[in-house]
Design an enzyme around this catalytic site. Structure first.
Site, short mmCIF file in Angstrom:
data_model
loop_
_atom_site.label_atom_id
_atom_site.label_comp_id
_atom_site.label_asym_id
_atom_site.label_seq_id
_atom_site.Cartn_x
_atom_site.Cartn_y
_atom_site.Cartn_z
N LYS A 53 0.86 -1.16 0.52
CA LYS A 53 -0.11 -0.08 0.16
C LYS A 53 0.48 1.32 -0.65
O LYS A 53 0.93 2.44 -0.93
CB LYS A 53 -1.08 -0.04 1.32
CG LYS A 53 -2.16 -1.03 1.02
CD LYS A 53 -2.86 -1.25 2.66
CE LYS A 53 -3.75 -2.19 2.26
NZ LYS A 53 -4.10 -3.18 3.40
N GLN A 97 -5.20 -1.82 9.42
CA GLN A 97 -3.95 -2.62 8.86
C GLN A 97 -5.18 -3.90 9.56
O GLN A 97 -4.62 -4.31 11.41
CB GLN A 97 -3.21 -2.59 8.69
CG GLN A 97 -2.49 -4.31 7.66
CD GLN A 97 -3.35 -4.30 6.01
OE1 GLN A 97 -3.25 -3.16 5.64
NE2 GLN A 97 -3.47 -5.36 5.96
N ASP A 120 -11.56 2.52 3.94
CA ASP A 120 -11.99 1.08 3.94
C ASP A 120 -13.15 0.89 3.78
O ASP A 120 -14.03 0.00 3.88
CB ASP A 120 -10.87 0.69 4.93
CG ASP A 120 -11.03 -1.02 4.21
OD1 ASP A 120 -11.41 -0.71 3.12
OD2 ASP A 120 -10.30 -2.29 4.83
#
Ligand code: NAD
Length: 288
Positions: A53, A97, A120
């Site tokens: 990422k 994450q 997200d």
């Protein structure tokens, strides 16, 4: 032989487009979009995803504000970090994450992220917007699946989509996205009876489980579109390791109409949708 749904090629194309947008917007606004990926602990798979990422951010010109925190970081410390990123002017997107080390409450932390910086799409506000089919940030992996289906003009209206896996990260949001595109959706999971029969009835079959070889050729309708979200690392006796999905690619490819490879399918699309969401949040902040 099935056609390959080439996530890597589509991701490259989308990232080239994002690079141009970022270049243009950065000169206009005076700063690049910013993304903070928070990683806690030393899970090697998570570390590899985070590196990917950060590299992708560099490629398209997004500034990284990522932090790698020790596994004994407390809930309060993380909440404090999220708060400071929420108020940081250079940060447009925040991603935690997952999974977090045990003892940390990820649901509570996801709720602390400002919905407009929720890269997200896992804040209840954004999940609610998805449920209501309203605008909002969409979870990256399912959004990546939808993007690849769209890019290859795969018809969804009236089709039977079977999604195997009901996680909040993939299965549930993807089911809602397919429903919003007028597919008839079945969600299967670990307690589903006769998974093979349900899978065989799918025009669009999505596996998001995390079990190599779960989907064999006898579970796939000839001519189906097969999307493999699973990522499993298989260690060989020689000490090498490779990534495979949940679908037995060798046996399914000859009978499917379309199939995603692993690697090179949904993985690169997930990263690209994260960049896309960050640029969307940045544009939103400046009404561009
Ligand atoms: P998860 O563990 O949260 O959920 C797995 C789901 O699979 C559960 O809903 C469970 O009910 C279901 N399941 C388990 N065993 C089953 C069985 N035998 N039959 C049917 N269903 C079963 O996992 P997740 O976070 O949703 O991730 C799923 C997979 O997707 C993992 O391999 C993960 O690494 C991968 N993943 C890939 C990407 C990507 O970018 N490609 C992103 C996220 C997750």
């Amino acid at each position: 032989m099935a056609g390959l749904l080439d996530g890597k090629a589509l991701a490259t194309q989308m990232q080239a487009d994002l690079t141009q947008q970022v270049e243009h917007l950065t000169s206009k606004i005076g700063r690049p979009p910013g993304l903070a990926v928070l990683m806690v602990g030393d899970n090697p798979a998570s570390a590899a995803y985070v590196r990917g990422k950060n590299k992708a951010c560099d490629r398209v010109g997004i500034a990284s504000f990522g932090q790698h925190l020790p596994s004994d970081t407390s809930q309060e410390q993380l909440a404090q970090i999220i708060h400071s990123l929420n108020t940081h002017d250079g940060v447009d997107g925040i991603l935690i994450q997952l999974p977090l080390p045990s003892g940390l409450d990820s649901a509570a932390l996801l709720q602390q992220i400002l919905p407009e910086k929720d890269a997200d799409g896992l804040h209840p506000f954004n999940l609610g917007a998805l449920l209501r089919e309203e605008a909002g940030l969409r979870s990256c992996t399912p959004a990546g699946v939808m993007q690849i289906l769209k890019a290859y003009d795969i018809e969804l209206t009236g089709k039977h989509a079977v999604v195997i896996g009901r996680s909040i990260l993939v299965g549930k949001p993807l089911s809602l996205m397919l429903l919003a595109e007028n597919a008839t959706v079945t969600i299967a999971h670990s307690r589903t009876q006769d998974l093979a029969a349900i899978a065989r009835s799918a025009d669009i079959l999505v596996a998001a489980v995390g079990r190599p070889g779960l989907i064999m050729a006898d579970m796939v309708k000839p001519g189906a579109v097969v999307i493999d979200v699973g990522i499993n690392r298989i260690d060989s006796a020689t000490g090498n390791s490779k990534l495979v999905g949940d679908v037995d690619f060798a046996s399914v490819e000859p009978i499917a109409e379309w199939i995603t490879p692993v690697p090179g399918g949904i993985g690169p699309m997930t990263v690209t949708m994260l960049l896309h969401n960050t640029v969307c949040s940045y544009r939103q902040r400046f009404n561009l």
